[in-house]
Motif scaffolding. Structure first.
Motif, PDB file in Angstrom:
ATOM      1  N   UNK A 213      37.088  52.721  58.916  1.00  0.00           N
ATOM      2  CA  UNK A 213      37.003  54.117  59.321  1.00  0.00           C
ATOM      3  C   UNK A 213      36.262  55.015  58.357  1.00  0.00           C
ATOM      4  N   UNK A 214      35.267  54.466  57.632  1.00  0.00           N
ATOM      5  CA  UNK A 214      34.500  55.286  56.708  1.00  0.00           C
ATOM      6  C   UNK A 214      35.155  55.495  55.366  1.00  0.00           C
ATOM      7  N   UNK A 215      35.932  54.521  54.894  1.00  0.00           N
ATOM      8  CA  UNK A 215      36.479  54.581  53.549  1.00  0.00           C
ATOM      9  C   UNK A 215      37.984  54.571  53.430  1.00  0.00           C
ATOM     10  N   UNK A 216      38.731  54.463  54.529  1.00  0.00           N
ATOM     11  CA  UNK A 216      40.188  54.373  54.440  1.00  0.00           C
ATOM     12  C   UNK A 216      40.564  53.032  53.818  1.00  0.00           C
ATOM     13  N   UNK A 217      41.254  53.017  52.667  1.00  0.00           N
ATOM     14  CA  UNK A 217      41.505  51.768  51.930  1.00  0.00           C
ATOM     15  C   UNK A 217      42.634  50.948  52.534  1.00  0.00           C
ATOM     16  N   UNK A 218      42.385  50.317  53.670  1.00  0.00           N
ATOM     17  CA  UNK A 218      43.439  49.606  54.386  1.00  0.00           C
ATOM     18  C   UNK A 218      43.893  48.348  53.657  1.00  0.00           C
ATOM     19  N   UNK A 219      42.993  47.730  52.894  1.00  0.00           N
ATOM     20  CA  UNK A 219      43.336  46.499  52.159  1.00  0.00           C
ATOM     21  C   UNK A 219      42.724  46.586  50.764  1.00  0.00           C
ATOM     22  N   UNK A 220      43.258  47.453  49.919  1.00  0.00           N
ATOM     23  CA  UNK A 220      42.617  47.715  48.626  1.00  0.00           C
ATOM     24  C   UNK A 220      42.539  46.507  47.705  1.00  0.00           C
ATOM     25  N   UNK A 221      43.365  45.492  47.943  1.00  0.00           N
ATOM     26  CA  UNK A 221      43.366  44.319  47.060  1.00  0.00           C
ATOM     27  C   UNK A 221      42.552  43.151  47.615  1.00  0.00           C
ATOM     28  N   UNK A 222      41.969  43.303  48.794  1.00  0.00           N
ATOM     29  CA  UNK A 222      41.226  42.202  49.405  1.00  0.00           C
ATOM     30  C   UNK A 222      39.968  41.881  48.591  1.00  0.00           C
ATOM     31  N   UNK A 223      39.649  40.618  48.520  1.00  0.00           N
ATOM     32  CA  UNK A 223      38.441  40.157  47.841  1.00  0.00           C
ATOM     33  C   UNK A 223      37.699  39.209  48.778  1.00  0.00           C
ATOM     34  N   UNK A 224      36.483  39.534  49.156  1.00  0.00           N
ATOM     35  CA  UNK A 224      35.786  38.748  50.180  1.00  0.00           C
ATOM     36  C   UNK A 224      35.351  37.367  49.722  1.00  0.00           C
ATOM     37  N   UNK A 225      35.478  37.080  48.423  1.00  0.00           N
ATOM     38  CA  UNK A 225      34.988  35.794  47.911  1.00  0.00           C
ATOM     39  C   UNK A 225      36.073  34.966  47.238  1.00  0.00           C
ATOM     40  N   UNK A 226      37.371  35.251  47.549  1.00  0.00           N
ATOM     41  CA  UNK A 226      38.436  34.516  46.862  1.00  0.00           C
ATOM     42  C   UNK A 226      39.016  33.380  47.698  1.00  0.00           C
ATOM     43  N   UNK A 227      38.397  33.084  48.856  1.00  0.00           N
ATOM     44  CA  UNK A 227      38.871  31.980  49.674  1.00  0.00           C
ATOM     45  C   UNK A 227      40.141  32.270  50.435  1.00  0.00           C
ATOM     46  N   UNK A 228      40.495  33.560  50.569  1.00  0.00           N
ATOM     47  CA  UNK A 228      41.712  33.949  51.264  1.00  0.00           C
ATOM     48  C   UNK A 228      41.430  35.157  52.171  1.00  0.00           C
ATOM     49  N   UNK A 229      42.240  35.279  53.217  1.00  0.00           N
ATOM     50  CA  UNK A 229      42.243  36.466  54.057  1.00  0.00           C
ATOM     51  C   UNK A 229      43.510  37.241  53.733  1.00  0.00           C
ATOM     52  N   UNK A 230      43.384  38.523  53.399  1.00  0.00           N
ATOM     53  CA  UNK A 230      44.580  39.325  53.139  1.00  0.00           C
ATOM     54  C   UNK A 230      45.204  39.715  54.467  1.00  0.00           C
ATOM     55  N   UNK A 231      46.519  39.573  54.576  1.00  0.00           N
ATOM     56  CA  UNK A 231      47.251  39.866  55.813  1.00  0.00           C
ATOM     57  C   UNK A 231      48.305  40.920  55.514  1.00  0.00           C
TER      58      UNK A 231
END
Length: 312
Positions: A213-231
């Motif tokens: 939504x243009x910057x709403x931090x819905x998953x602030x700890x997610x990392x796109x390259x850590x081999x995991x999906x944050x749920x």
């Protein structure tokens, strides 16, 4: 992530939206001039009209660097075509010049929102490996997918996006938050039930990126390259809990709430307990109009590479 951009050779495929208006067309022209000025490589600029032309353009990306001019939807479309044509691992790094409304992928990756600055990063930035998720219908997830209130919020925002722009998401979230009563869902992560009790769910979010939504931090700890999906599973459905969740979400504090469960994994299943709990799905900002009672997702072994600022 590499420290140097490297000295890639060969031409660069540049993809832009054929339906852009005159104002956006002027920006695209400026970006192309900037791309030419910061690299000696030839630009193969394409604005495919039909789906067939678009698929052919993407197929030509094999062995080449790519620059996508557009918003999150443009990145999603490109990687969907890459996945559908079994080209993952066969294309070079992808640069992004954000020309959309929310530009959440660019925001999360630290890519400048200024088009000319982003153009320089798109060709000379460092490379960062990113994951890619696919669901049981074959749809890919590049950034974030929601079930529950966030999907309803985007559906409502679509009604007024042309008028309110980025503010439409806040309006849609408010409307959805006031009218939604929650859904009874089973959420399974890597075969284990998470928050699997009698409480209704307000929202289920699967994230590779950090914001929507243009910057709403819905998953602030997610990392796109850590081999995991944050749920993330949010349970608070009372009026007070909804207001509290919304306020905390704006500041990225919602993950610390007692009515929020946070976990991560590679294979996720969301199922409605009963037909009346059927839910909408919002994938990278696009909402399915039909509600479903089950959807599953898995993180692919093969991802893709994004150009990012060297300081990221």
């Amino acid at each position: 992530m590499t420290d140097e951009a490297g000295d890639a050779t060969g031409d660069v495929l540049v993809l832009s939206n054929s339906g852009a208006g005159s104002a956006e067309g002027d920006v695209v022209a400026q970006v192309c001039r900037e791309l030419e000025s910061c690299s000696s490589r030839r630009l193969d600029h394409r604005t495919p009209g039909s789906e067939e032309e678009y698929a052919a353009a993407v197929a030509s990306a094999v062995g080449r660097d790519v620059v996508v001019l557009g918003g999150d939807g443009s990145i999603h479309r490109f990687l969907k075509s890459v996945h559908d044509q079994d080209l993952l691992g066969r294309i070079g790094p992808v640069g992004v010049v954000p020309l959309g409304t929310g530009n959440d992928l660019a925001r999360g990756a630290g890519i400048p929102l200024d088009a000319r600055e982003a153009a320089r990063v798109a060709l000379t930035g460092s490379t960062l490996e990113r994951g890619l998720v696919v669901d049981d219908t074959g749809a890919v997830v590049v950034n974030v997918v929601h079930a529950g209130v966030a999907a309803e919020a985007t559906a409502h925002a679509g009604d007024v996006k042309g008028v309110l722009g980025k503010a439409a998401y806040a309006w849609g979230a408010l409307r959805a938050g006031l009218t939604s009563k929650g859904w009874h869902l089973h959420v399974t992560v890597d075969g284990e039930g998470t928050a699997d009790d009698d409480r209704p769910e307000f929202m289920v979010t699967l994230a590779l990126g950090t914001s929507v939504g243009g910057g709403t931090p819905v998953a602030p700890h997610a990392r796109p390259n850590d081999g995991q999906v944050e749920v993330l599973v949010a349970h608070g459905v009372s009026p007070r809990a909804r207001v509290g969740f919304a306020l905390d979400l704006r500041k990225g504090r919602h993950t610390r709430r007692e009515d929020v469960t946070l976990t991560s994994g590679r294979e996720i299943v969301v199922e409605a307990v009963a037909d009346e709990d059927a839910f909408r799905v919002n994938t990278d900002g696009e909402v399915e109009q039909e509600r479903v009672t089950r959807r599953s997702w898995r993180l692919l072994d093969q991802g893709w590479t994004l150009r990012v600022p060297t300081s990221s």
